[in-house]
Design a protein around this motif. Structure first.
Motif, PDB file in Angstrom:
ATOM      1  N   ASP A  51       0.886  -1.200   0.250  1.00 42.01           N
ATOM      2  CA  ASP A  51       0.119  -0.263  -0.096  1.00 42.01           C
ATOM      3  C   ASP A  51       0.589   1.373  -0.186  1.00 42.01           C
ATOM      4  OD1 ASP A  51      -2.301   1.794   0.199  1.00 42.01           O
ATOM      5  OD2 ASP A  51      -3.312   0.805   2.136  1.00 42.01           O
ATOM      6  N   THR A  52       0.815   1.739  -0.659  1.00 47.27           N
ATOM      7  CA  THR A  52       1.173   3.422  -0.556  1.00 47.27           C
ATOM      8  C   THR A  52       0.282   4.768   0.210  1.00 47.27           C
ATOM      9  OG1 THR A  52       0.553   3.366  -3.169  1.00 47.27           O
ATOM     10  CG2 THR A  52       3.318   3.126  -1.966  1.00 47.27           C
ATOM     11  N   ALA A  53       0.454   6.051   0.215  1.00 47.07           N
ATOM     12  CA  ALA A  53       0.108   7.414   0.464  1.00 47.07           C
ATOM     13  C   ALA A  53       1.123   8.264  -0.192  1.00 47.07           C
ATOM     14  CB  ALA A  53      -0.308   7.510   2.023  1.00 47.07           C
ATOM     15  N   VAL A  54       0.103   9.573  -0.422  1.00 45.50           N
ATOM     16  CA  VAL A  54       0.850  10.326  -1.393  1.00 45.50           C
ATOM     17  C   VAL A  54       0.572  12.067   0.343  1.00 45.50           C
ATOM     18  CG1 VAL A  54       1.255  12.149  -2.866  1.00 45.50           C
ATOM     19  CG2 VAL A  54       0.052   9.755  -3.180  1.00 45.50           C
ATOM     20  N   THR A  79       6.053  10.302  -2.112  1.00 43.81           N
ATOM     21  CA  THR A  79       5.223   8.626  -1.684  1.00 43.81           C
ATOM     22  C   THR A  79       5.569   7.914  -0.269  1.00 43.81           C
ATOM     23  OG1 THR A  79       5.647   8.657  -4.038  1.00 43.81           O
ATOM     24  CG2 THR A  79       4.905   6.413  -2.836  1.00 43.81           C
ATOM     25  N   LEU A  80       4.724   8.059   0.190  1.00 42.27           N
ATOM     26  CA  LEU A  80       4.861   7.077   1.561  1.00 42.27           C
ATOM     27  C   LEU A  80       4.421   5.170   1.117  1.00 42.27           C
ATOM     28  CD1 LEU A  80       3.475   9.640   4.358  1.00 42.27           C
ATOM     29  CD2 LEU A  80       5.553   8.957   3.872  1.00 42.27           C
ATOM     30  N   SER A 128       0.296  17.951   3.750  1.00 39.45           N
ATOM     31  CA  SER A 128      -1.145  16.696   4.353  1.00 39.45           C
ATOM     32  C   SER A 128      -0.797  16.103   3.595  1.00 39.45           C
ATOM     33  CB  SER A 128      -2.240  17.620   2.723  1.00 39.45           C
ATOM     34  OG  SER A 128      -1.802  17.539   1.847  1.00 39.45           O
ATOM     35  N   VAL A 129      -0.917  15.025   4.147  1.00 38.81           N
ATOM     36  CA  VAL A 129      -1.200  13.301   3.562  1.00 38.81           C
ATOM     37  C   VAL A 129      -2.533  12.652   3.302  1.00 38.81           C
ATOM     38  CG1 VAL A 129      -0.606  10.706   4.388  1.00 38.81           C
ATOM     39  CG2 VAL A 129       0.428  12.901   4.790  1.00 38.81           C
ATOM     40  N   SER A 130      -2.683  11.972   2.197  1.00 34.57           N
ATOM     41  CA  SER A 130      -3.683  11.642   1.942  1.00 34.57           C
ATOM     42  C   SER A 130      -4.343  10.178   1.726  1.00 34.57           C
ATOM     43  CB  SER A 130      -3.791  11.130   0.146  1.00 34.57           C
ATOM     44  OG  SER A 130      -3.490  10.339  -0.166  1.00 34.57           O
ATOM     45  N   SER A 131      -5.369   9.997   2.248  1.00 39.06           N
ATOM     46  CA  SER A 131      -5.654   8.055   2.421  1.00 39.06           C
ATOM     47  C   SER A 131      -5.196   7.325   1.320  1.00 39.06           C
ATOM     48  CB  SER A 131      -7.428   7.980   2.352  1.00 39.06           C
ATOM     49  OG  SER A 131      -7.904   8.855   2.753  1.00 39.06           O
ATOM     50  N   SER A 132      -4.629   6.119   1.952  1.00 35.98           N
ATOM     51  CA  SER A 132      -3.859   4.922   0.965  1.00 35.98           C
ATOM     52  C   SER A 132      -4.564   4.956   0.127  1.00 35.98           C
ATOM     53  CB  SER A 132      -3.248   4.308   2.061  1.00 35.98           C
ATOM     54  OG  SER A 132      -4.312   3.352   2.359  1.00 35.98           O
TER      55      SER A 132
END
Length: 408
Positions: free
Chosen positions: A310-313, A322-323, A341-345
């Motif tokens: 899985d990844t998030a931005v 990319t996280l 800010s961090v998006s939902s994965s």
């Protein structure tokens, strides 16, 4: 029958919503595992040890099959096991695999041979000198890995014997040194990227090219264990008390540089500039003097809780990073107030915190959670068996309630 229907229906609904692990705990599983060996001389006594949650239990047999069984309620779904080497007819036989985890009511195959299983090891590849947002491909024993300015270190596990590795030039033209080699045994290798000077230059000197020079950045008064990031023409270097200076050779033209506030809050006496000839800049770090909007600083965001794959931005001042599981993103040369800010994965995990702002060096852990409760039920994460359990449970509870009302 109505009370039984209500009870069974409630168990099915709760188990389906909470997930397979909780549903498993509601059922008593058969508590045995079958081990089957090959390769041992007929009649040889062999053994396995199994840990079912309360301790290790040894089982032996002179046939090729061992059934490990327990007086246990089956709450543990997987048991750990191990098998030692066996000496028979003057030879030592080694099991493969020699340990692992086994599913209850499952079968484990163990192959014995006179050749020991190869010892495995881990190796770490560490890179420096990146331009911002650049990346390259690391190949280890035929397997490709992505390595970049954001994720500069790659650890490769389960290696055995002598392994060949290589790393490509970066997408931005950086040349790695060394670029290939062989490894055997756990350890690490440091790889430095350098970027060729672009263009032919327009210096005032005569001859086929411009003259080169060396320049040094020297820190003083930095606390023990502290470090600060120095960026020279987009490449990252680190100033620490144990490595108090950075000297770069073969520089040419005008070179830009910046230095961030240190990890422990040390404020540098100068934050950057340009150099075009040999010399030294002394950078004094002062602690406890506060901060101002004109200072440069660095900030790190650490991921926690993402599932494998899985990844998030992460967005920092409009720049995206990319996280992924187990990674951190550090952004340097920030100044003023930085919004992030961090998006939902990609698989629907919710970050906490999801946004914020900073004006000094620091560290934030982003915890990702996958919704499984009724209040925040994430339907996309549920299997068809969970849907079926909920539906059947609701039907049974409704029928049980109807029968109760009829009797009353």
């Amino acid at each position: 029958m109505n009370n039984i229907e209500l009870a069974i229906g409630l168990i099915l609904v709760i188990g389906a919503i909470a997930g397979p692990s909780v549903a498993t705990n509601l059922v008593v599983l058969p508590t045995y595992i079958t081990f089957v060996e090959t390769g041992l001389p007929s009649g040889t006594l062999w053994s396995v040890s199994v840990n079912e949650g309360s301790g290790w239990h040894q089982f032996t047999s002179s046939t090729n099959t061992i059934t490990a069984s327990f007086d246990f309620n089956g709450i543990e779904y997987y048991y750990s096991w191990t098998s030692p080497s066996i000496t028979a007819n003057g030879a030592t036989y080694y099991p493969s695999p020699s340990s692992g985890s086994a599913e209850v009511k499952g079968t484990v195959s163990i192959a014995f041979s006179t050749s020991p299983t190869a010892t495995t090891y881990s190796y770490t590849f560490k890179t420096t000198g990146w331009h911002i947002s650049d990346s390259a491909t690391l190949t280890v024993d035929g397997q490709a890995y992505s390595i970049s300015a954001n994720v500069p270190d790659v650890e490769v596990n389960s290696l055995s014997g002598t392994v060949t590795w290589s790393i490509s030039d970066s997408q931005g033209g950086g040349v790695p040194s060394p670029s290939s080699g062989t490894i055997s045994g756990s350890g690490s290798v440091s790889i430095a990227f350098t970027y060729p000077s672009s263009g032919s230059g327009s210096g005032s000197g005569s001859g086929s090219g411009s003259s080169s020079y060396s320049y040094t950045w020297q820190e003083i008064d930095m606390k023990a264990g502290d470090s600060a990031t120095l960026i020279v023409n987009g490449q990252y270097y680190y100033l620490t008390p144990s490595s108090a200076s950075v000297t770069l050779n073969s520089l040419s033209g005008s070179v830009s540089w910046t230095v961030a506030q240190s990890d422990m809050g040390g404020v540098p006496s100068t934050y950057g500039g340009t150099v075009s000839s040999s010399g030294t800049t002394v950078i004094e770090f002062v602690y406890g003097s506060g901060s101002s909007s004109s200072q440069y600083y660095s900030y790190t965001w650490q991921e926690s809780g993402l599932k494998s794959g899985d990844t998030a931005v992460l967005t920092v001042n409009g720049q995206q990073y990319t996280l992924s599981p187990g990674t951190a993103v550090s952004v340097n040369s920030l100044s003023g107030t930085t919004a992030w800010s961090v998006s939902s994965s990609a698989q629907g995990a919710t970050p906490s915190p999801a946004q914020g702002s900073t004006s000094t060096s620091g560290y934030t852990t982003i915890d990702f959670t996958y919704g499984t409760s009724i209040g925040g039920l994430s339907l996309s994460n549920m299997s068809w068996m969970q849907y079926a359990g909920i539906i059947i449970g609701i039907v049974l509870m409704a029928d049980g309630a109807r029968r109760t009302n009829e009797k009353s």
